[in-house]
Design a protein around this motif. Structure first.
Motif, PDB file in Angstrom:
ATOM      1  N   VAL A 102       0.829  -1.208   0.000  1.00  0.00           N
ATOM      2  CA  VAL A 102       0.000   0.000   0.000  1.00  0.00           C
ATOM      3  C   VAL A 102       0.862   1.257   0.000  1.00  0.00           C
ATOM      4  O   VAL A 102       1.977   1.254   0.535  1.00  0.00           O
ATOM      5  N   ARG A 103       0.327   2.298  -0.596  1.00  0.00           N
ATOM      6  CA  ARG A 103       0.881   3.649  -0.513  1.00  0.00           C
ATOM      7  C   ARG A 103      -0.301   4.595  -0.385  1.00  0.00           C
ATOM      8  O   ARG A 103      -0.697   5.251  -1.347  1.00  0.00           O
ATOM      9  N   ASP A 104      -0.870   4.611   0.797  1.00  0.00           N
ATOM     10  CA  ASP A 104      -2.113   5.341   1.036  1.00  0.00           C
ATOM     11  C   ASP A 104      -1.893   6.854   1.006  1.00  0.00           C
ATOM     12  O   ASP A 104      -0.900   7.369   1.528  1.00  0.00           O
ATOM     13  N   ARG A 105      -2.849   7.540   0.397  1.00  0.00           N
ATOM     14  CA  ARG A 105      -2.792   8.991   0.302  1.00  0.00           C
ATOM     15  C   ARG A 105      -4.169   9.486  -0.150  1.00  0.00           C
ATOM     16  O   ARG A 105      -4.834   8.829  -0.939  1.00  0.00           O
ATOM     17  N   MET A 106      -4.579  10.626   0.350  1.00  0.00           N
ATOM     18  CA  MET A 106      -5.797  11.240  -0.169  1.00  0.00           C
ATOM     19  C   MET A 106      -5.575  11.610  -1.640  1.00  0.00           C
ATOM     20  O   MET A 106      -4.451  11.924  -2.051  1.00  0.00           O
ATOM     21  N   LEU A 107      -6.636  11.586  -2.419  1.00  0.00           N
ATOM     22  CA  LEU A 107      -6.508  11.788  -3.858  1.00  0.00           C
ATOM     23  C   LEU A 107      -5.812  13.093  -4.219  1.00  0.00           C
ATOM     24  O   LEU A 107      -5.000  13.142  -5.148  1.00  0.00           O
ATOM     25  N   VAL A 108      -6.115  14.158  -3.486  1.00  0.00           N
ATOM     26  CA  VAL A 108      -5.532  15.459  -3.835  1.00  0.00           C
ATOM     27  C   VAL A 108      -4.058  15.548  -3.471  1.00  0.00           C
ATOM     28  O   VAL A 108      -3.385  16.516  -3.846  1.00  0.00           O
ATOM     29  N   SER A 109      -3.538  14.554  -2.753  1.00  0.00           N
ATOM     30  CA  SER A 109      -2.124  14.550  -2.370  1.00  0.00           C
ATOM     31  C   SER A 109      -1.343  13.420  -3.024  1.00  0.00           C
ATOM     32  O   SER A 109      -0.111  13.383  -2.919  1.00  0.00           O
ATOM     33  N   MET A 110      -2.029  12.494  -3.696  1.00  0.00           N
ATOM     34  CA  MET A 110      -1.373  11.311  -4.252  1.00  0.00           C
ATOM     35  C   MET A 110      -0.516  11.668  -5.459  1.00  0.00           C
ATOM     36  O   MET A 110      -0.923  12.455  -6.323  1.00  0.00           O
ATOM     37  N   SER A 111       0.679  11.082  -5.502  1.00  0.00           N
ATOM     38  CA  SER A 111       1.574  11.314  -6.633  1.00  0.00           C
ATOM     39  C   SER A 111       1.304  10.312  -7.746  1.00  0.00           C
ATOM     40  O   SER A 111       0.667   9.261  -7.528  1.00  0.00           O
ATOM     41  N   GLU A 112       1.786  10.625  -8.920  1.00  0.00           N
ATOM     42  CA  GLU A 112       1.631   9.715 -10.044  1.00  0.00           C
ATOM     43  C   GLU A 112       2.320   8.383  -9.760  1.00  0.00           C
ATOM     44  O   GLU A 112       1.796   7.307 -10.072  1.00  0.00           O
TER      45      GLU A 112
END
Length: 300
Positions: A102-112
């Protein structure tokens, strides 16, 4: 000895749920290919001793196993994984796609990169081994050796219902559920069943979530132990499950359930092109007839 003599691949079998699958298949008489890169929770690094330690445990049980360190999300790695089973044990009967991180992150902070890496290891990491195993079974069927083969994929509640902060993981796991339905239909002609599980258990990915859900003092039953998931998977990998395909099972503690996915709901056919202003009332009427959706995990 529910799976006596069957050859089984388990990806991500070095730790957690995958390790429990590998050990239980071995207890039930299977020959096991233990695939694991030995990476960190975020997918970095490699450690061959992770898979080898599970192989040693299986051999201590009197079973047969071999370690495999191929990258299941690479085309050649997935082919090599299937080849390991065939060359070591003379065939392949069961593929359990389990590996992931997993590499959890909110959508507005997620990297490509966070998006791509999770989709790669989960979704492509299911497709590539499935494709090469499927091709092997197709050739066996064409040669007059019809398989009695099984695929068990690993989806998640995050893929079935959604999970806040896990857009990448949820999208991959939802894709796996759909891939399961398609593969079940396509591979049936070759003697292959394909099912998926959506497990809940305490692993490296979930230990912070389930830290307080330990054994009940009165029963000693640890509802979040990863080993609770494996009996269903082993049964699905056995000859006894030949009548079950294209299903997604939820499994947690002592609970086994069937997840009902997308299906046709209420409809309204106007018999002509809709006028935009009339769409709203029509949709409101359909929503009134439809079941309310389940809540997304983590939603307030």
């Amino acid at each position: 000895m529910l799976c006596e003599g069957r050859v089984v691949i388990v990806t991500g079998a070095g730790r957690g749920i995958g390790r429990e699958h590998a050990l239980e298949f071995a207890r039930q008489g299977a020959k096991v290919v233990v695939n694991d890169l030995g990476t960190t929770l975020q997918g970095g690094g490699r450690a061959s001793d992770v898979a080898e330690s599970v192989v040693a445990e299986i051999k201590d049980l009197g079973g047969e196993a071999v370690a495999n360190g191929d990258d299941i999300a690479s085309w050649d790695g997935a082919a090599g994984l299937v080849r390991t089973a065939v060359e070591t044990f003379g065939g392949l009967d069961v593929l359990v796609n389990n590996a992931g991180f997993v590499r959890d992150r909110m959508l507005v902070s997620m990297s490509e990169t966070e998006w791509d890496d999770v989709l790669r290891v989960h979704l492509k990491g299911h497709f590539a081994p499935l494709r090469h195993a499927g091709a092997y079974w197709r050739e066996e069927a064409k040669a007059g050796r019809r398989p009695d083969a099984r695929v068990i994929n690993t989806s998640s509640g995050a893929g079935l219902l959604g999970s806040i902060g896990q857009g990448n993981y949820g999208a991959a796991k939802g894709g796996i559920a759909t891939l399961t339905l398609i593969a079940a239909s396509e591979l049936a002609r070759y003697g292959v069943t394909v099912n998926a599980i959506a497990p809940a258990a305490r692993t490296r990915m979930t230990e912070d979530v389930f830290v307080d859900m330990m054994a009940k003092p009165d029963s000693g039953f640890d509802a979040m132990h990863p080993g609770n998931v494996s009996p269903l998977v082993v049964w699905l990998g056995s000859a006894a499950s030949a009548h079950v395909s294209g299903r997604v099972f939820e499994v947690e503690g002592g609970m086994i359930g069937i997840a009902d996915g997308w299906r046709h709901g209420p409809r309204l056919d106007r018999g002509a092109r809709w006028v935009p202003a009339e769409v709203g009332p029509a949709v409101d009427g359909l929503l009134a007839e439809a079941a309310a959706p389940e809540a997304v995990y983590g939603a307030g």
